[in-house]
Design a protein around this motif. Structure first.
Motif, PDB file in Angstrom:
ATOM      1  N   VAL A   1       0.865  -1.178   0.000  1.00  0.00           N
ATOM      2  CA  VAL A   1       0.000   0.000   0.000  1.00  0.00           C
ATOM      3  C   VAL A   1       0.904   1.231   0.000  1.00  0.00           C
ATOM      4  CG1 VAL A   1      -1.904   1.205   1.123  1.00  0.00           C
ATOM      5  CG2 VAL A   1      -1.729  -1.283   1.310  1.00  0.00           C
ATOM      6  N   SER A   2       1.114   1.822  -1.162  1.00  0.00           N
ATOM      7  CA  SER A   2       2.111   2.895  -1.296  1.00  0.00           C
ATOM      8  C   SER A   2       1.582   4.254  -0.869  1.00  0.00           C
ATOM      9  CB  SER A   2       2.600   2.975  -2.751  1.00  0.00           C
ATOM     10  OG  SER A   2       1.500   3.194  -3.625  1.00  0.00           O
ATOM     11  N   SER A   3       0.257   4.427  -0.858  1.00  0.00           N
ATOM     12  CA  SER A   3      -0.314   5.730  -0.543  1.00  0.00           C
ATOM     13  C   SER A   3      -1.344   5.616   0.578  1.00  0.00           C
ATOM     14  CB  SER A   3      -0.982   6.335  -1.783  1.00  0.00           C
ATOM     15  OG  SER A   3      -1.767   7.445  -1.441  1.00  0.00           O
ATOM     16  N   MET A   4      -1.043   6.264   1.698  1.00  0.00           N
ATOM     17  CA  MET A   4      -1.991   6.274   2.803  1.00  0.00           C
ATOM     18  C   MET A   4      -3.284   6.978   2.391  1.00  0.00           C
ATOM     19  SD  MET A   4      -1.434   7.738   6.661  1.00  0.00           S
ATOM     20  CE  MET A   4      -1.343   9.450   6.137  1.00  0.00           C
ATOM     21  N   GLU A   5      -3.146   8.067   1.603  1.00  0.00           N
ATOM     22  CA  GLU A   5      -4.326   8.838   1.184  1.00  0.00           C
ATOM     23  C   GLU A   5      -5.260   7.992   0.317  1.00  0.00           C
ATOM     24  OE1 GLU A   5      -1.321  11.377   2.714  1.00  0.00           O
ATOM     25  OE2 GLU A   5      -1.180   9.950   1.036  1.00  0.00           O
ATOM     26  N   LEU A   6      -4.681   7.203  -0.604  1.00  0.00           N
ATOM     27  CA  LEU A   6      -5.501   6.328  -1.439  1.00  0.00           C
ATOM     28  C   LEU A   6      -6.161   5.233  -0.609  1.00  0.00           C
ATOM     29  CD1 LEU A   6      -3.456   5.831  -4.746  1.00  0.00           C
ATOM     30  CD2 LEU A   6      -5.635   7.034  -4.457  1.00  0.00           C
ATOM     31  N   PHE A   7      -5.441   4.709   0.348  1.00  0.00           N
ATOM     32  CA  PHE A   7      -5.976   3.680   1.248  1.00  0.00           C
ATOM     33  C   PHE A   7      -7.191   4.214   1.993  1.00  0.00           C
ATOM     34  CE2 PHE A   7      -5.755   1.962   5.682  1.00  0.00           C
ATOM     35  CZ  PHE A   7      -6.205   0.675   5.405  1.00  0.00           C
ATOM     36  N   ILE A   8      -7.055   5.413   2.541  1.00  0.00           N
ATOM     37  CA  ILE A   8      -8.153   6.005   3.304  1.00  0.00           C
ATOM     38  C   ILE A   8      -9.345   6.307   2.396  1.00  0.00           C
ATOM     39  CG2 ILE A   8      -8.867   8.058   4.599  1.00  0.00           C
ATOM     40  CD1 ILE A   8      -6.009   8.101   5.793  1.00  0.00           C
ATOM     41  N   GLN A   9      -9.085   6.913   1.241  1.00  0.00           N
ATOM     42  CA  GLN A   9     -10.190   7.279   0.343  1.00  0.00           C
ATOM     43  C   GLN A   9     -10.907   6.050  -0.194  1.00  0.00           C
ATOM     44  OE1 GLN A   9     -11.215  10.551  -0.009  1.00  0.00           O
ATOM     45  NE2 GLN A   9     -13.005   9.400  -0.706  1.00  0.00           N
ATOM     46  N   SER A  10     -10.133   5.022  -0.514  1.00  0.00           N
ATOM     47  CA  SER A  10     -10.740   3.781  -0.990  1.00  0.00           C
ATOM     48  C   SER A  10     -11.649   3.185   0.075  1.00  0.00           C
ATOM     49  CB  SER A  10      -9.654   2.777  -1.382  1.00  0.00           C
ATOM     50  OG  SER A  10     -10.228   1.544  -1.755  1.00  0.00           O
ATOM     51  N   PHE A  11     -11.178   3.172   1.310  1.00  0.00           N
ATOM     52  CA  PHE A  11     -12.004   2.632   2.401  1.00  0.00           C
ATOM     53  C   PHE A  11     -13.291   3.441   2.548  1.00  0.00           C
ATOM     54  CE2 PHE A  11     -13.690   2.642   6.637  1.00  0.00           C
ATOM     55  CZ  PHE A  11     -13.732   1.298   6.958  1.00  0.00           C
ATOM     56  N   LEU A  12     -13.183   4.762   2.595  1.00  0.00           N
ATOM     57  CA  LEU A  12     -14.368   5.594   2.806  1.00  0.00           C
ATOM     58  C   LEU A  12     -15.387   5.404   1.687  1.00  0.00           C
ATOM     59  CD1 LEU A  12     -12.708   8.887   4.114  1.00  0.00           C
ATOM     60  CD2 LEU A  12     -13.978   7.190   5.446  1.00  0.00           C
ATOM     61  N   ASP A  13     -14.907   5.303   0.447  1.00  0.00           N
ATOM     62  CA  ASP A  13     -15.818   5.100  -0.691  1.00  0.00           C
ATOM     63  C   ASP A  13     -16.513   3.750  -0.611  1.00  0.00           C
ATOM     64  OD1 ASP A  13     -15.060   7.567  -1.645  1.00  0.00           O
ATOM     65  OD2 ASP A  13     -13.685   6.784  -3.161  1.00  0.00           O
ATOM     66  N   ILE A  14     -15.740   2.703  -0.359  1.00  0.00           N
ATOM     67  CA  ILE A  14     -16.300   1.343  -0.297  1.00  0.00           C
ATOM     68  C   ILE A  14     -17.237   1.210   0.899  1.00  0.00           C
ATOM     69  CG2 ILE A  14     -15.676  -1.058   0.240  1.00  0.00           C
ATOM     70  CD1 ILE A  14     -13.225  -0.612  -1.649  1.00  0.00           C
ATOM     71  N   ASN A  15     -16.846   1.751   2.035  1.00  0.00           N
ATOM     72  CA  ASN A  15     -17.674   1.664   3.228  1.00  0.00           C
ATOM     73  C   ASN A  15     -19.010   2.364   3.025  1.00  0.00           C
ATOM     74  OD1 ASN A  15     -17.626   0.753   6.111  1.00  0.00           O
ATOM     75  ND2 ASN A  15     -17.967   2.928   6.486  1.00  0.00           N
ATOM     76  N   THR A  16     -18.975   3.523   2.357  1.00  0.00           N
ATOM     77  CA  THR A  16     -20.225   4.241   2.068  1.00  0.00           C
ATOM     78  C   THR A  16     -21.146   3.407   1.185  1.00  0.00           C
ATOM     79  OG1 THR A  16     -19.161   6.399   2.276  1.00  0.00           O
ATOM     80  CG2 THR A  16     -21.197   6.306   0.995  1.00  0.00           C
ATOM     81  N   ARG A  17     -20.588   2.795   0.136  1.00  0.00           N
ATOM     82  CA  ARG A  17     -21.404   1.959  -0.760  1.00  0.00           C
ATOM     83  C   ARG A  17     -22.002   0.780  -0.009  1.00  0.00           C
ATOM     84  NH1 ARG A  17     -16.959   2.504  -4.440  1.00  0.00           N
ATOM     85  NH2 ARG A  17     -16.490   0.269  -4.272  1.00  0.00           N
ATOM     86  N   LEU A  18     -21.217   0.147   0.849  1.00  0.00           N
ATOM     87  CA  LEU A  18     -21.706  -1.008   1.598  1.00  0.00           C
ATOM     88  C   LEU A  18     -22.834  -0.610   2.555  1.00  0.00           C
ATOM     89  CD1 LEU A  18     -18.337  -2.825   2.378  1.00  0.00           C
ATOM     90  CD2 LEU A  18     -20.143  -3.630   0.848  1.00  0.00           C
ATOM     91  N   TRP A  19     -22.664   0.511   3.239  1.00  0.00           N
ATOM     92  CA  TRP A  19     -23.713   0.943   4.165  1.00  0.00           C
ATOM     93  C   TRP A  19     -24.973   1.373   3.418  1.00  0.00           C
ATOM     94  CZ3 TRP A  19     -24.454   0.441   9.258  1.00  0.00           C
ATOM     95  CH2 TRP A  19     -23.365   0.016  10.018  1.00  0.00           C
ATOM     96  N   ASP A  20     -24.821   1.942   2.237  1.00  0.00           N
ATOM     97  CA  ASP A  20     -25.998   2.256   1.419  1.00  0.00           C
ATOM     98  C   ASP A  20     -26.754   0.980   1.064  1.00  0.00           C
ATOM     99  OD1 ASP A  20     -25.556   4.964   1.483  1.00  0.00           O
ATOM    100  OD2 ASP A  20     -24.611   5.070  -0.504  1.00  0.00           O
ATOM    101  N   ASP A  21     -26.019  -0.060   0.706  1.00  0.00           N
ATOM    102  CA  ASP A  21     -26.654  -1.343   0.393  1.00  0.00           C
ATOM    103  C   ASP A  21     -27.303  -1.948   1.630  1.00  0.00           C
ATOM    104  OD1 ASP A  21     -26.043  -1.250  -2.278  1.00  0.00           O
ATOM    105  OD2 ASP A  21     -24.258  -2.512  -2.143  1.00  0.00           O
ATOM    106  N   PHE A  22     -26.673  -1.763   2.789  1.00  0.00           N
ATOM    107  CA  PHE A  22     -27.279  -2.250   4.034  1.00  0.00           C
ATOM    108  C   PHE A  22     -28.604  -1.535   4.295  1.00  0.00           C
ATOM    109  CE2 PHE A  22     -28.006  -1.534   8.583  1.00  0.00           C
ATOM    110  CZ  PHE A  22     -28.164  -2.847   9.008  1.00  0.00           C
ATOM    111  N   ASP A  23     -28.611  -0.201   4.135  1.00  0.00           N
ATOM    112  CA  ASP A  23     -29.843   0.564   4.348  1.00  0.00           C
ATOM    113  C   ASP A  23     -30.958   0.110   3.416  1.00  0.00           C
ATOM    114  OD1 ASP A  23     -28.646   2.098   6.315  1.00  0.00           O
ATOM    115  OD2 ASP A  23     -28.130   3.746   4.969  1.00  0.00           O
TER     116      ASP A  23
END
Length: 231
Positions: free
Chosen positions: A39-61
């Motif tokens: 994982v070369s970029s902490m910023e990409l790691f964080i942004q990827s998590f936030l995007d994926i987590n948002t999509r998953l929670w939308d699907d949960f809702d």
């Protein structure tokens, strides 16, 4: 005073999920030596998590998946999106996130002032959240806002999740309130606003991005300080 009871969503409405998540993920990035796993970029790691987590929670809702799926798969999905082999310690990374996140204390701008105003004005306040009992209780405690709320209604205690009418019925029963006495305050259009409106509650849509939909909430605000002009 038109309303007696204020029902607040927690994450993204009062508790600063993005900032608290970013802090937690920064610690995980360093403590788990993710650079060693590619994982070369902490910023990409964080942004990827936030995007994926948002999509998953939308699907949960929307009822498309279970809570456990989010916990078990979101970090796997992050590493896959980054094109990196899933580290052997991905389960520990997930557990570390769940342990670290609720200890973070940042509230959204204006949240504390709005809560203090509402309490001084005599409103009775409650949390209505689709989160887990233990996690949400820790978030509320860590951010120092426990004393504002009479009840914390979760999907676990209600055995229903927003926008299901069951969680709103449970919230009213718990608060010993009627629909006309209550207003729901939240950031999620589907879960908080449409769910509450279809149940018969007035709504305040915390909408910092100025999103537009076909339907209308009772009130639409960009900043939490605007609550003081409504309540």
């Amino acid at each position: 005073m038109k309303y007696k009871h204020l029902f607040f969503d927690l994450d993204h409405t009062l508790w600063d999920f993005e900032r608290n998540s970013s802090e937690s993920l920064t610690e995980i990035y360093h403590n788990s030596s993710l650079t060693d796993h590619g994982v070369s970029s902490m910023e990409l790691f964080i942004q990827s998590f936030l995007d994926i987590n948002t999509r998953l929670w939308d699907d949960f809702d929307k009822g498309k998946l279970h809570h456990s799926y989010i916990r078990e798969n979101r970090f796997k999905m992050v590493f896959a999106e980054l094109g990196i082999a899933c580290p052997p310690n991905h389960v520990e990374i997930g557990e570390s996130y769940l342990n670290t996140l609720p200890t973070k204390k940042h509230l959204l701008e204006g949240a504390l002032n709005a809560l203090e105003y509402a309490r001084s004005a005599g409103y009775r306040m409650h949390i209505v959240t689709n989160g887990f009992n233990d996690i949400q209780a820790k978030k509320i405690s860590s951010s120092g806002i426990s004393h504002f709320f009479e009840n914390v209604i979760t999907f676990e205690s209600a055995n229903a999740k927003k926008p299901d009418p069951g969680i709103f019925a449970y919230a009213l029963q718990t608060a010993n309130a009627s629909t006309g006495e209550c207003i729901m305050i939240g950031d999620n259009w589907v879960a908080d606003i449409m769910g509450a409106k279809q149940f018969g509650l007035d709504t305040i849509y915390y909408n910092p991005a100025g999103l537009k939909f076909d339907d209308q909430p009772t009130y639409d605000i960009r900043r939490l300080e605007e609550l003081m002009m409504i309540l």
